[in-house]
Design an enzyme around this catalytic site. Sequence first.
Site, short mmCIF file in Angstrom:
data_model
loop_
_atom_site.label_atom_id
_atom_site.label_comp_id
_atom_site.label_asym_id
_atom_site.label_seq_id
_atom_site.Cartn_x
_atom_site.Cartn_y
_atom_site.Cartn_z
N SER A 140 29.57 7.51 20.81
CA SER A 140 30.65 7.62 19.82
C SER A 140 30.19 8.33 18.55
O SER A 140 29.03 8.27 18.17
CB SER A 140 31.16 6.23 19.43
OG SER A 140 31.56 5.52 20.56
N GLY A 145 35.86 8.74 19.00
CA GLY A 145 35.74 7.38 19.53
C GLY A 145 36.52 7.32 20.84
O GLY A 145 36.00 7.65 21.90
N SER A 146 37.81 6.95 20.74
CA SER A 146 38.65 6.95 21.95
C SER A 146 38.71 8.36 22.53
O SER A 146 38.68 8.55 23.75
CB SER A 146 40.08 6.50 21.60
OG SER A 146 40.04 5.24 20.98
N ILE A 171 26.63 2.47 16.93
CA ILE A 171 25.64 2.42 18.00
C ILE A 171 24.97 1.04 18.02
O ILE A 171 24.19 0.69 17.12
CB ILE A 171 24.59 3.56 17.86
CG1 ILE A 171 25.32 4.92 17.79
CG2 ILE A 171 23.60 3.53 19.02
CD1 ILE A 171 26.37 5.15 18.87
N GLY A 352 42.91 -27.55 10.95
CA GLY A 352 42.09 -27.02 9.86
C GLY A 352 40.64 -26.81 10.26
O GLY A 352 39.99 -25.84 9.84
N GLU A 375 34.26 0.36 24.53
CA GLU A 375 34.24 0.77 25.94
C GLU A 375 35.66 0.97 26.47
O GLU A 375 36.00 0.58 27.59
CB GLU A 375 33.44 -0.23 26.79
CG GLU A 375 31.97 -0.18 26.40
CD GLU A 375 31.05 -0.95 27.32
OE1 GLU A 375 31.29 -0.95 28.53
OE2 GLU A 375 30.10 -1.52 26.81
C1 LIG Z 1 31.17 -3.69 17.83
C2 LIG Z 1 31.18 -2.30 18.40
C3 LIG Z 1 30.10 -1.88 19.17
C4 LIG Z 1 30.09 -0.56 19.68
N1 LIG Z 1 28.99 -0.13 20.39
C5 LIG Z 1 28.93 1.18 20.77
C6 LIG Z 1 27.74 1.69 21.40
O1 LIG Z 1 26.76 0.97 21.64
N2 LIG Z 1 27.71 3.02 21.72
C7 LIG Z 1 28.76 3.86 21.48
O2 LIG Z 1 28.65 5.04 21.80
N3 LIG Z 1 29.89 3.38 20.89
C8 LIG Z 1 30.00 2.08 20.53
N4 LIG Z 1 31.14 1.59 19.92
C9 LIG Z 1 32.23 2.52 19.62
C10 LIG Z 1 33.46 2.26 20.43
O3 LIG Z 1 33.32 2.71 21.74
C11 LIG Z 1 34.64 2.89 19.67
O4 LIG Z 1 34.85 2.09 18.52
C12 LIG Z 1 35.89 2.98 20.49
O5 LIG Z 1 35.76 3.95 21.50
C13 LIG Z 1 37.11 3.31 19.62
O6 LIG Z 1 36.85 4.42 18.85
P1 LIG Z 1 37.14 4.40 17.27
O7 LIG Z 1 36.51 3.19 16.69
O8 LIG Z 1 36.76 5.70 16.73
O9 LIG Z 1 38.70 4.19 17.18
P2 LIG Z 1 39.80 5.33 17.38
O10 LIG Z 1 39.40 6.24 18.46
O11 LIG Z 1 40.12 5.88 16.03
O12 LIG Z 1 41.02 4.45 17.89
C14 LIG Z 1 41.72 3.56 17.01
C15 LIG Z 1 42.76 2.82 17.82
O13 LIG Z 1 43.69 3.74 18.34
C16 LIG Z 1 44.29 3.15 19.48
N5 LIG Z 1 44.35 4.15 20.54
C17 LIG Z 1 43.33 4.74 21.19
N6 LIG Z 1 43.79 5.61 22.10
C18 LIG Z 1 45.15 5.58 22.01
C19 LIG Z 1 46.21 6.24 22.69
N7 LIG Z 1 45.95 7.13 23.63
N8 LIG Z 1 47.49 5.96 22.34
C20 LIG Z 1 47.75 5.06 21.36
N9 LIG Z 1 46.78 4.39 20.70
C21 LIG Z 1 45.51 4.64 21.02
C22 LIG Z 1 43.45 1.93 19.87
O14 LIG Z 1 44.14 0.75 19.47
C23 LIG Z 1 42.21 2.09 19.05
O15 LIG Z 1 41.61 0.86 18.73
C24 LIG Z 1 31.18 0.29 19.44
C25 LIG Z 1 32.27 -0.17 18.68
C26 LIG Z 1 32.26 -1.44 18.16
C27 LIG Z 1 33.45 -1.89 17.35
#
Ligand SMILES: Cc1cc2nc3c(=O)[nH]c(=O)nc-3n(C[C@H](O)[C@H](O)[C@H](O)COP(=O)(O)OP(=O)(O)OC[C@H]3O[C@@H](n4cnc5c(N)ncnc54)[C@H](O)[C@@H]3O)c2cc1C
Length: 402
Positions: A140, A145-146, A171, A352, A375
């Site tokens: 990421s 992210g997504s 990460i 509570g 994930e």
């Molecule tokens: C605690 C934690 C541990 C992590 N560990 C790792 C790791 O070890 N390695 C790594 O590479 N990454 C890691 N991640 C990253 C994780 O994979 C991303 O946070 C995730 O992919 C979402 O990306 P973003 O946070 O950028 O949210 P965004 O991509 O900005 O998404 C925000 C929200 O948009 C919504 N959304 C997404 N797609 C769509 C769609 N098509 N239509 C409508 N709504 C949508 C979802 O509700 C999502 O939560 C971790 C994240 C967290 C919170």
Amino acid sequence: MTEDLHFAHLAWPFLDDRHRALGPDLDRWAHALAVPGLADNQPSRATVDQSCRSIVRALGDAGFLRLCVDMADGSSHRLDCRAICIARETLARHHALLDFAFAMQGLGSGAISLAGTDEQRAQYLPRVVAGQSIAAFALSEPIAGSDVSAMACTAERLGDHYVLNGEKTWISNGGIADFYVVFARAPGTQRSAGVSAFIVEATTPGLDVAERLDVMSPHPLARIRFQDCRVSSMRLLGVEGGGFKLAMQTLDIFRTSVAAAALGFARAALDAAVQRANTRQMFGNTLGALQLTQSKIAQMACSIDAAALLVYRAAWMKDRGRRITREAAMAKLAATESAQTVIDAAVQIHGGEGVRVGAKVEKLYRDIRALRIYEGATEVQQIIIGSDVLKAAQAACQGTTA
Ligand SMILES: Cc1cc2nc3c(=O)[nH]c(=O)nc-3n(C[C@H](O)[C@H](O)[C@H](O)COP(=O)(O)OP(=O)(O)OC[C@H]3O[C@@H](n4cnc5c(N)ncnc54)[C@H](O)[C@@H]3O)c2cc1C
């Protein structure tokens, strides 16, 4: 809660005798484990880091990390998705950090298991299995992210090495990892094309931890930065340009196990809710004697069994070599969403006491939240399932009309 109730599902036909033995074995191990600071509800970053190192080492010493790493040399099992799920479910029921430490050794080394050369596997996997080397998976980015194929981190080939520039964020194990599996693209490439995977040692010049990130359920987490970071071409994983597929294959193995971890949290919440309902006196009886409470408990128990069926169906299919895109997405979506609802009901049953800092259910309420995001967020799973169902129906229709 008796052992029988925690392990009744291990009698299901999806599972074999080695799985039936694993749950109780791991449960006994987790009960006996003593890690300083693990019981702290709001531990410092240093305590979390130290706890994670200790847990990884203890899991390695006990031999449990063999379950999440495919050594493929006869010294370990091939990856057994059902065993990984039982391990995560059991560890998560005990403590989020136990599950986290186990899962990250698998996710962080997964691409090496899948695509590493004999040399790379020999160099990294035995140390990961022994708990002597901590692994991380760096995919990421702040802008990806997504929409992971929007990644901007670059890896430019210059002779016998690559030069990495860019950032990775969220990460897990960032800051304590001994190595990172990093995904980066050749300059000028777009979307999923041109992405390669590399093993980058944490001490490599040009790699630094730009920021440690604190989250509601604490675990080591960081934004890491690459500035002209030179990585030998010997550390390229798989083929050049094959990184995107490798990242997806790695996530595919572990997606079902995220659902299993959610199941573990939900079971812990049900245990706490039942204990509270059976002991809290009100209106001249116990809380559990009230039918509205029984209704809540019934919903929680049904949700847990439904999630477990989806988890072990997907894991069983994976172990039989079947494609499980839809089933893994269903398991993750249903188990993480329903665990959130189950835990919320457990908080409600506690009144509570449920929102008091330090309460078991208050911690679970924080522990579950990120599983609905990482994930593949819930919405991503919905898209995977919806489009797969529609495609299957179209294919069936074309088959009928052909
Ligand atoms: C605690 C934690 C541990 C992590 N560990 C790792 C790791 O070890 N390695 C790594 O590479 N990454 C890691 N991640 C990253 C994780 O994979 C991303 O946070 C995730 O992919 C979402 O990306 P973003 O946070 O950028 O949210 P965004 O991509 O900005 O998404 C925000 C929200 O948009 C919504 N959304 C997404 N797609 C769509 C769609 N098509 N239509 C409508 N709504 C949508 C979802 O509700 C999502 O939560 C971790 C994240 C967290 C919170």
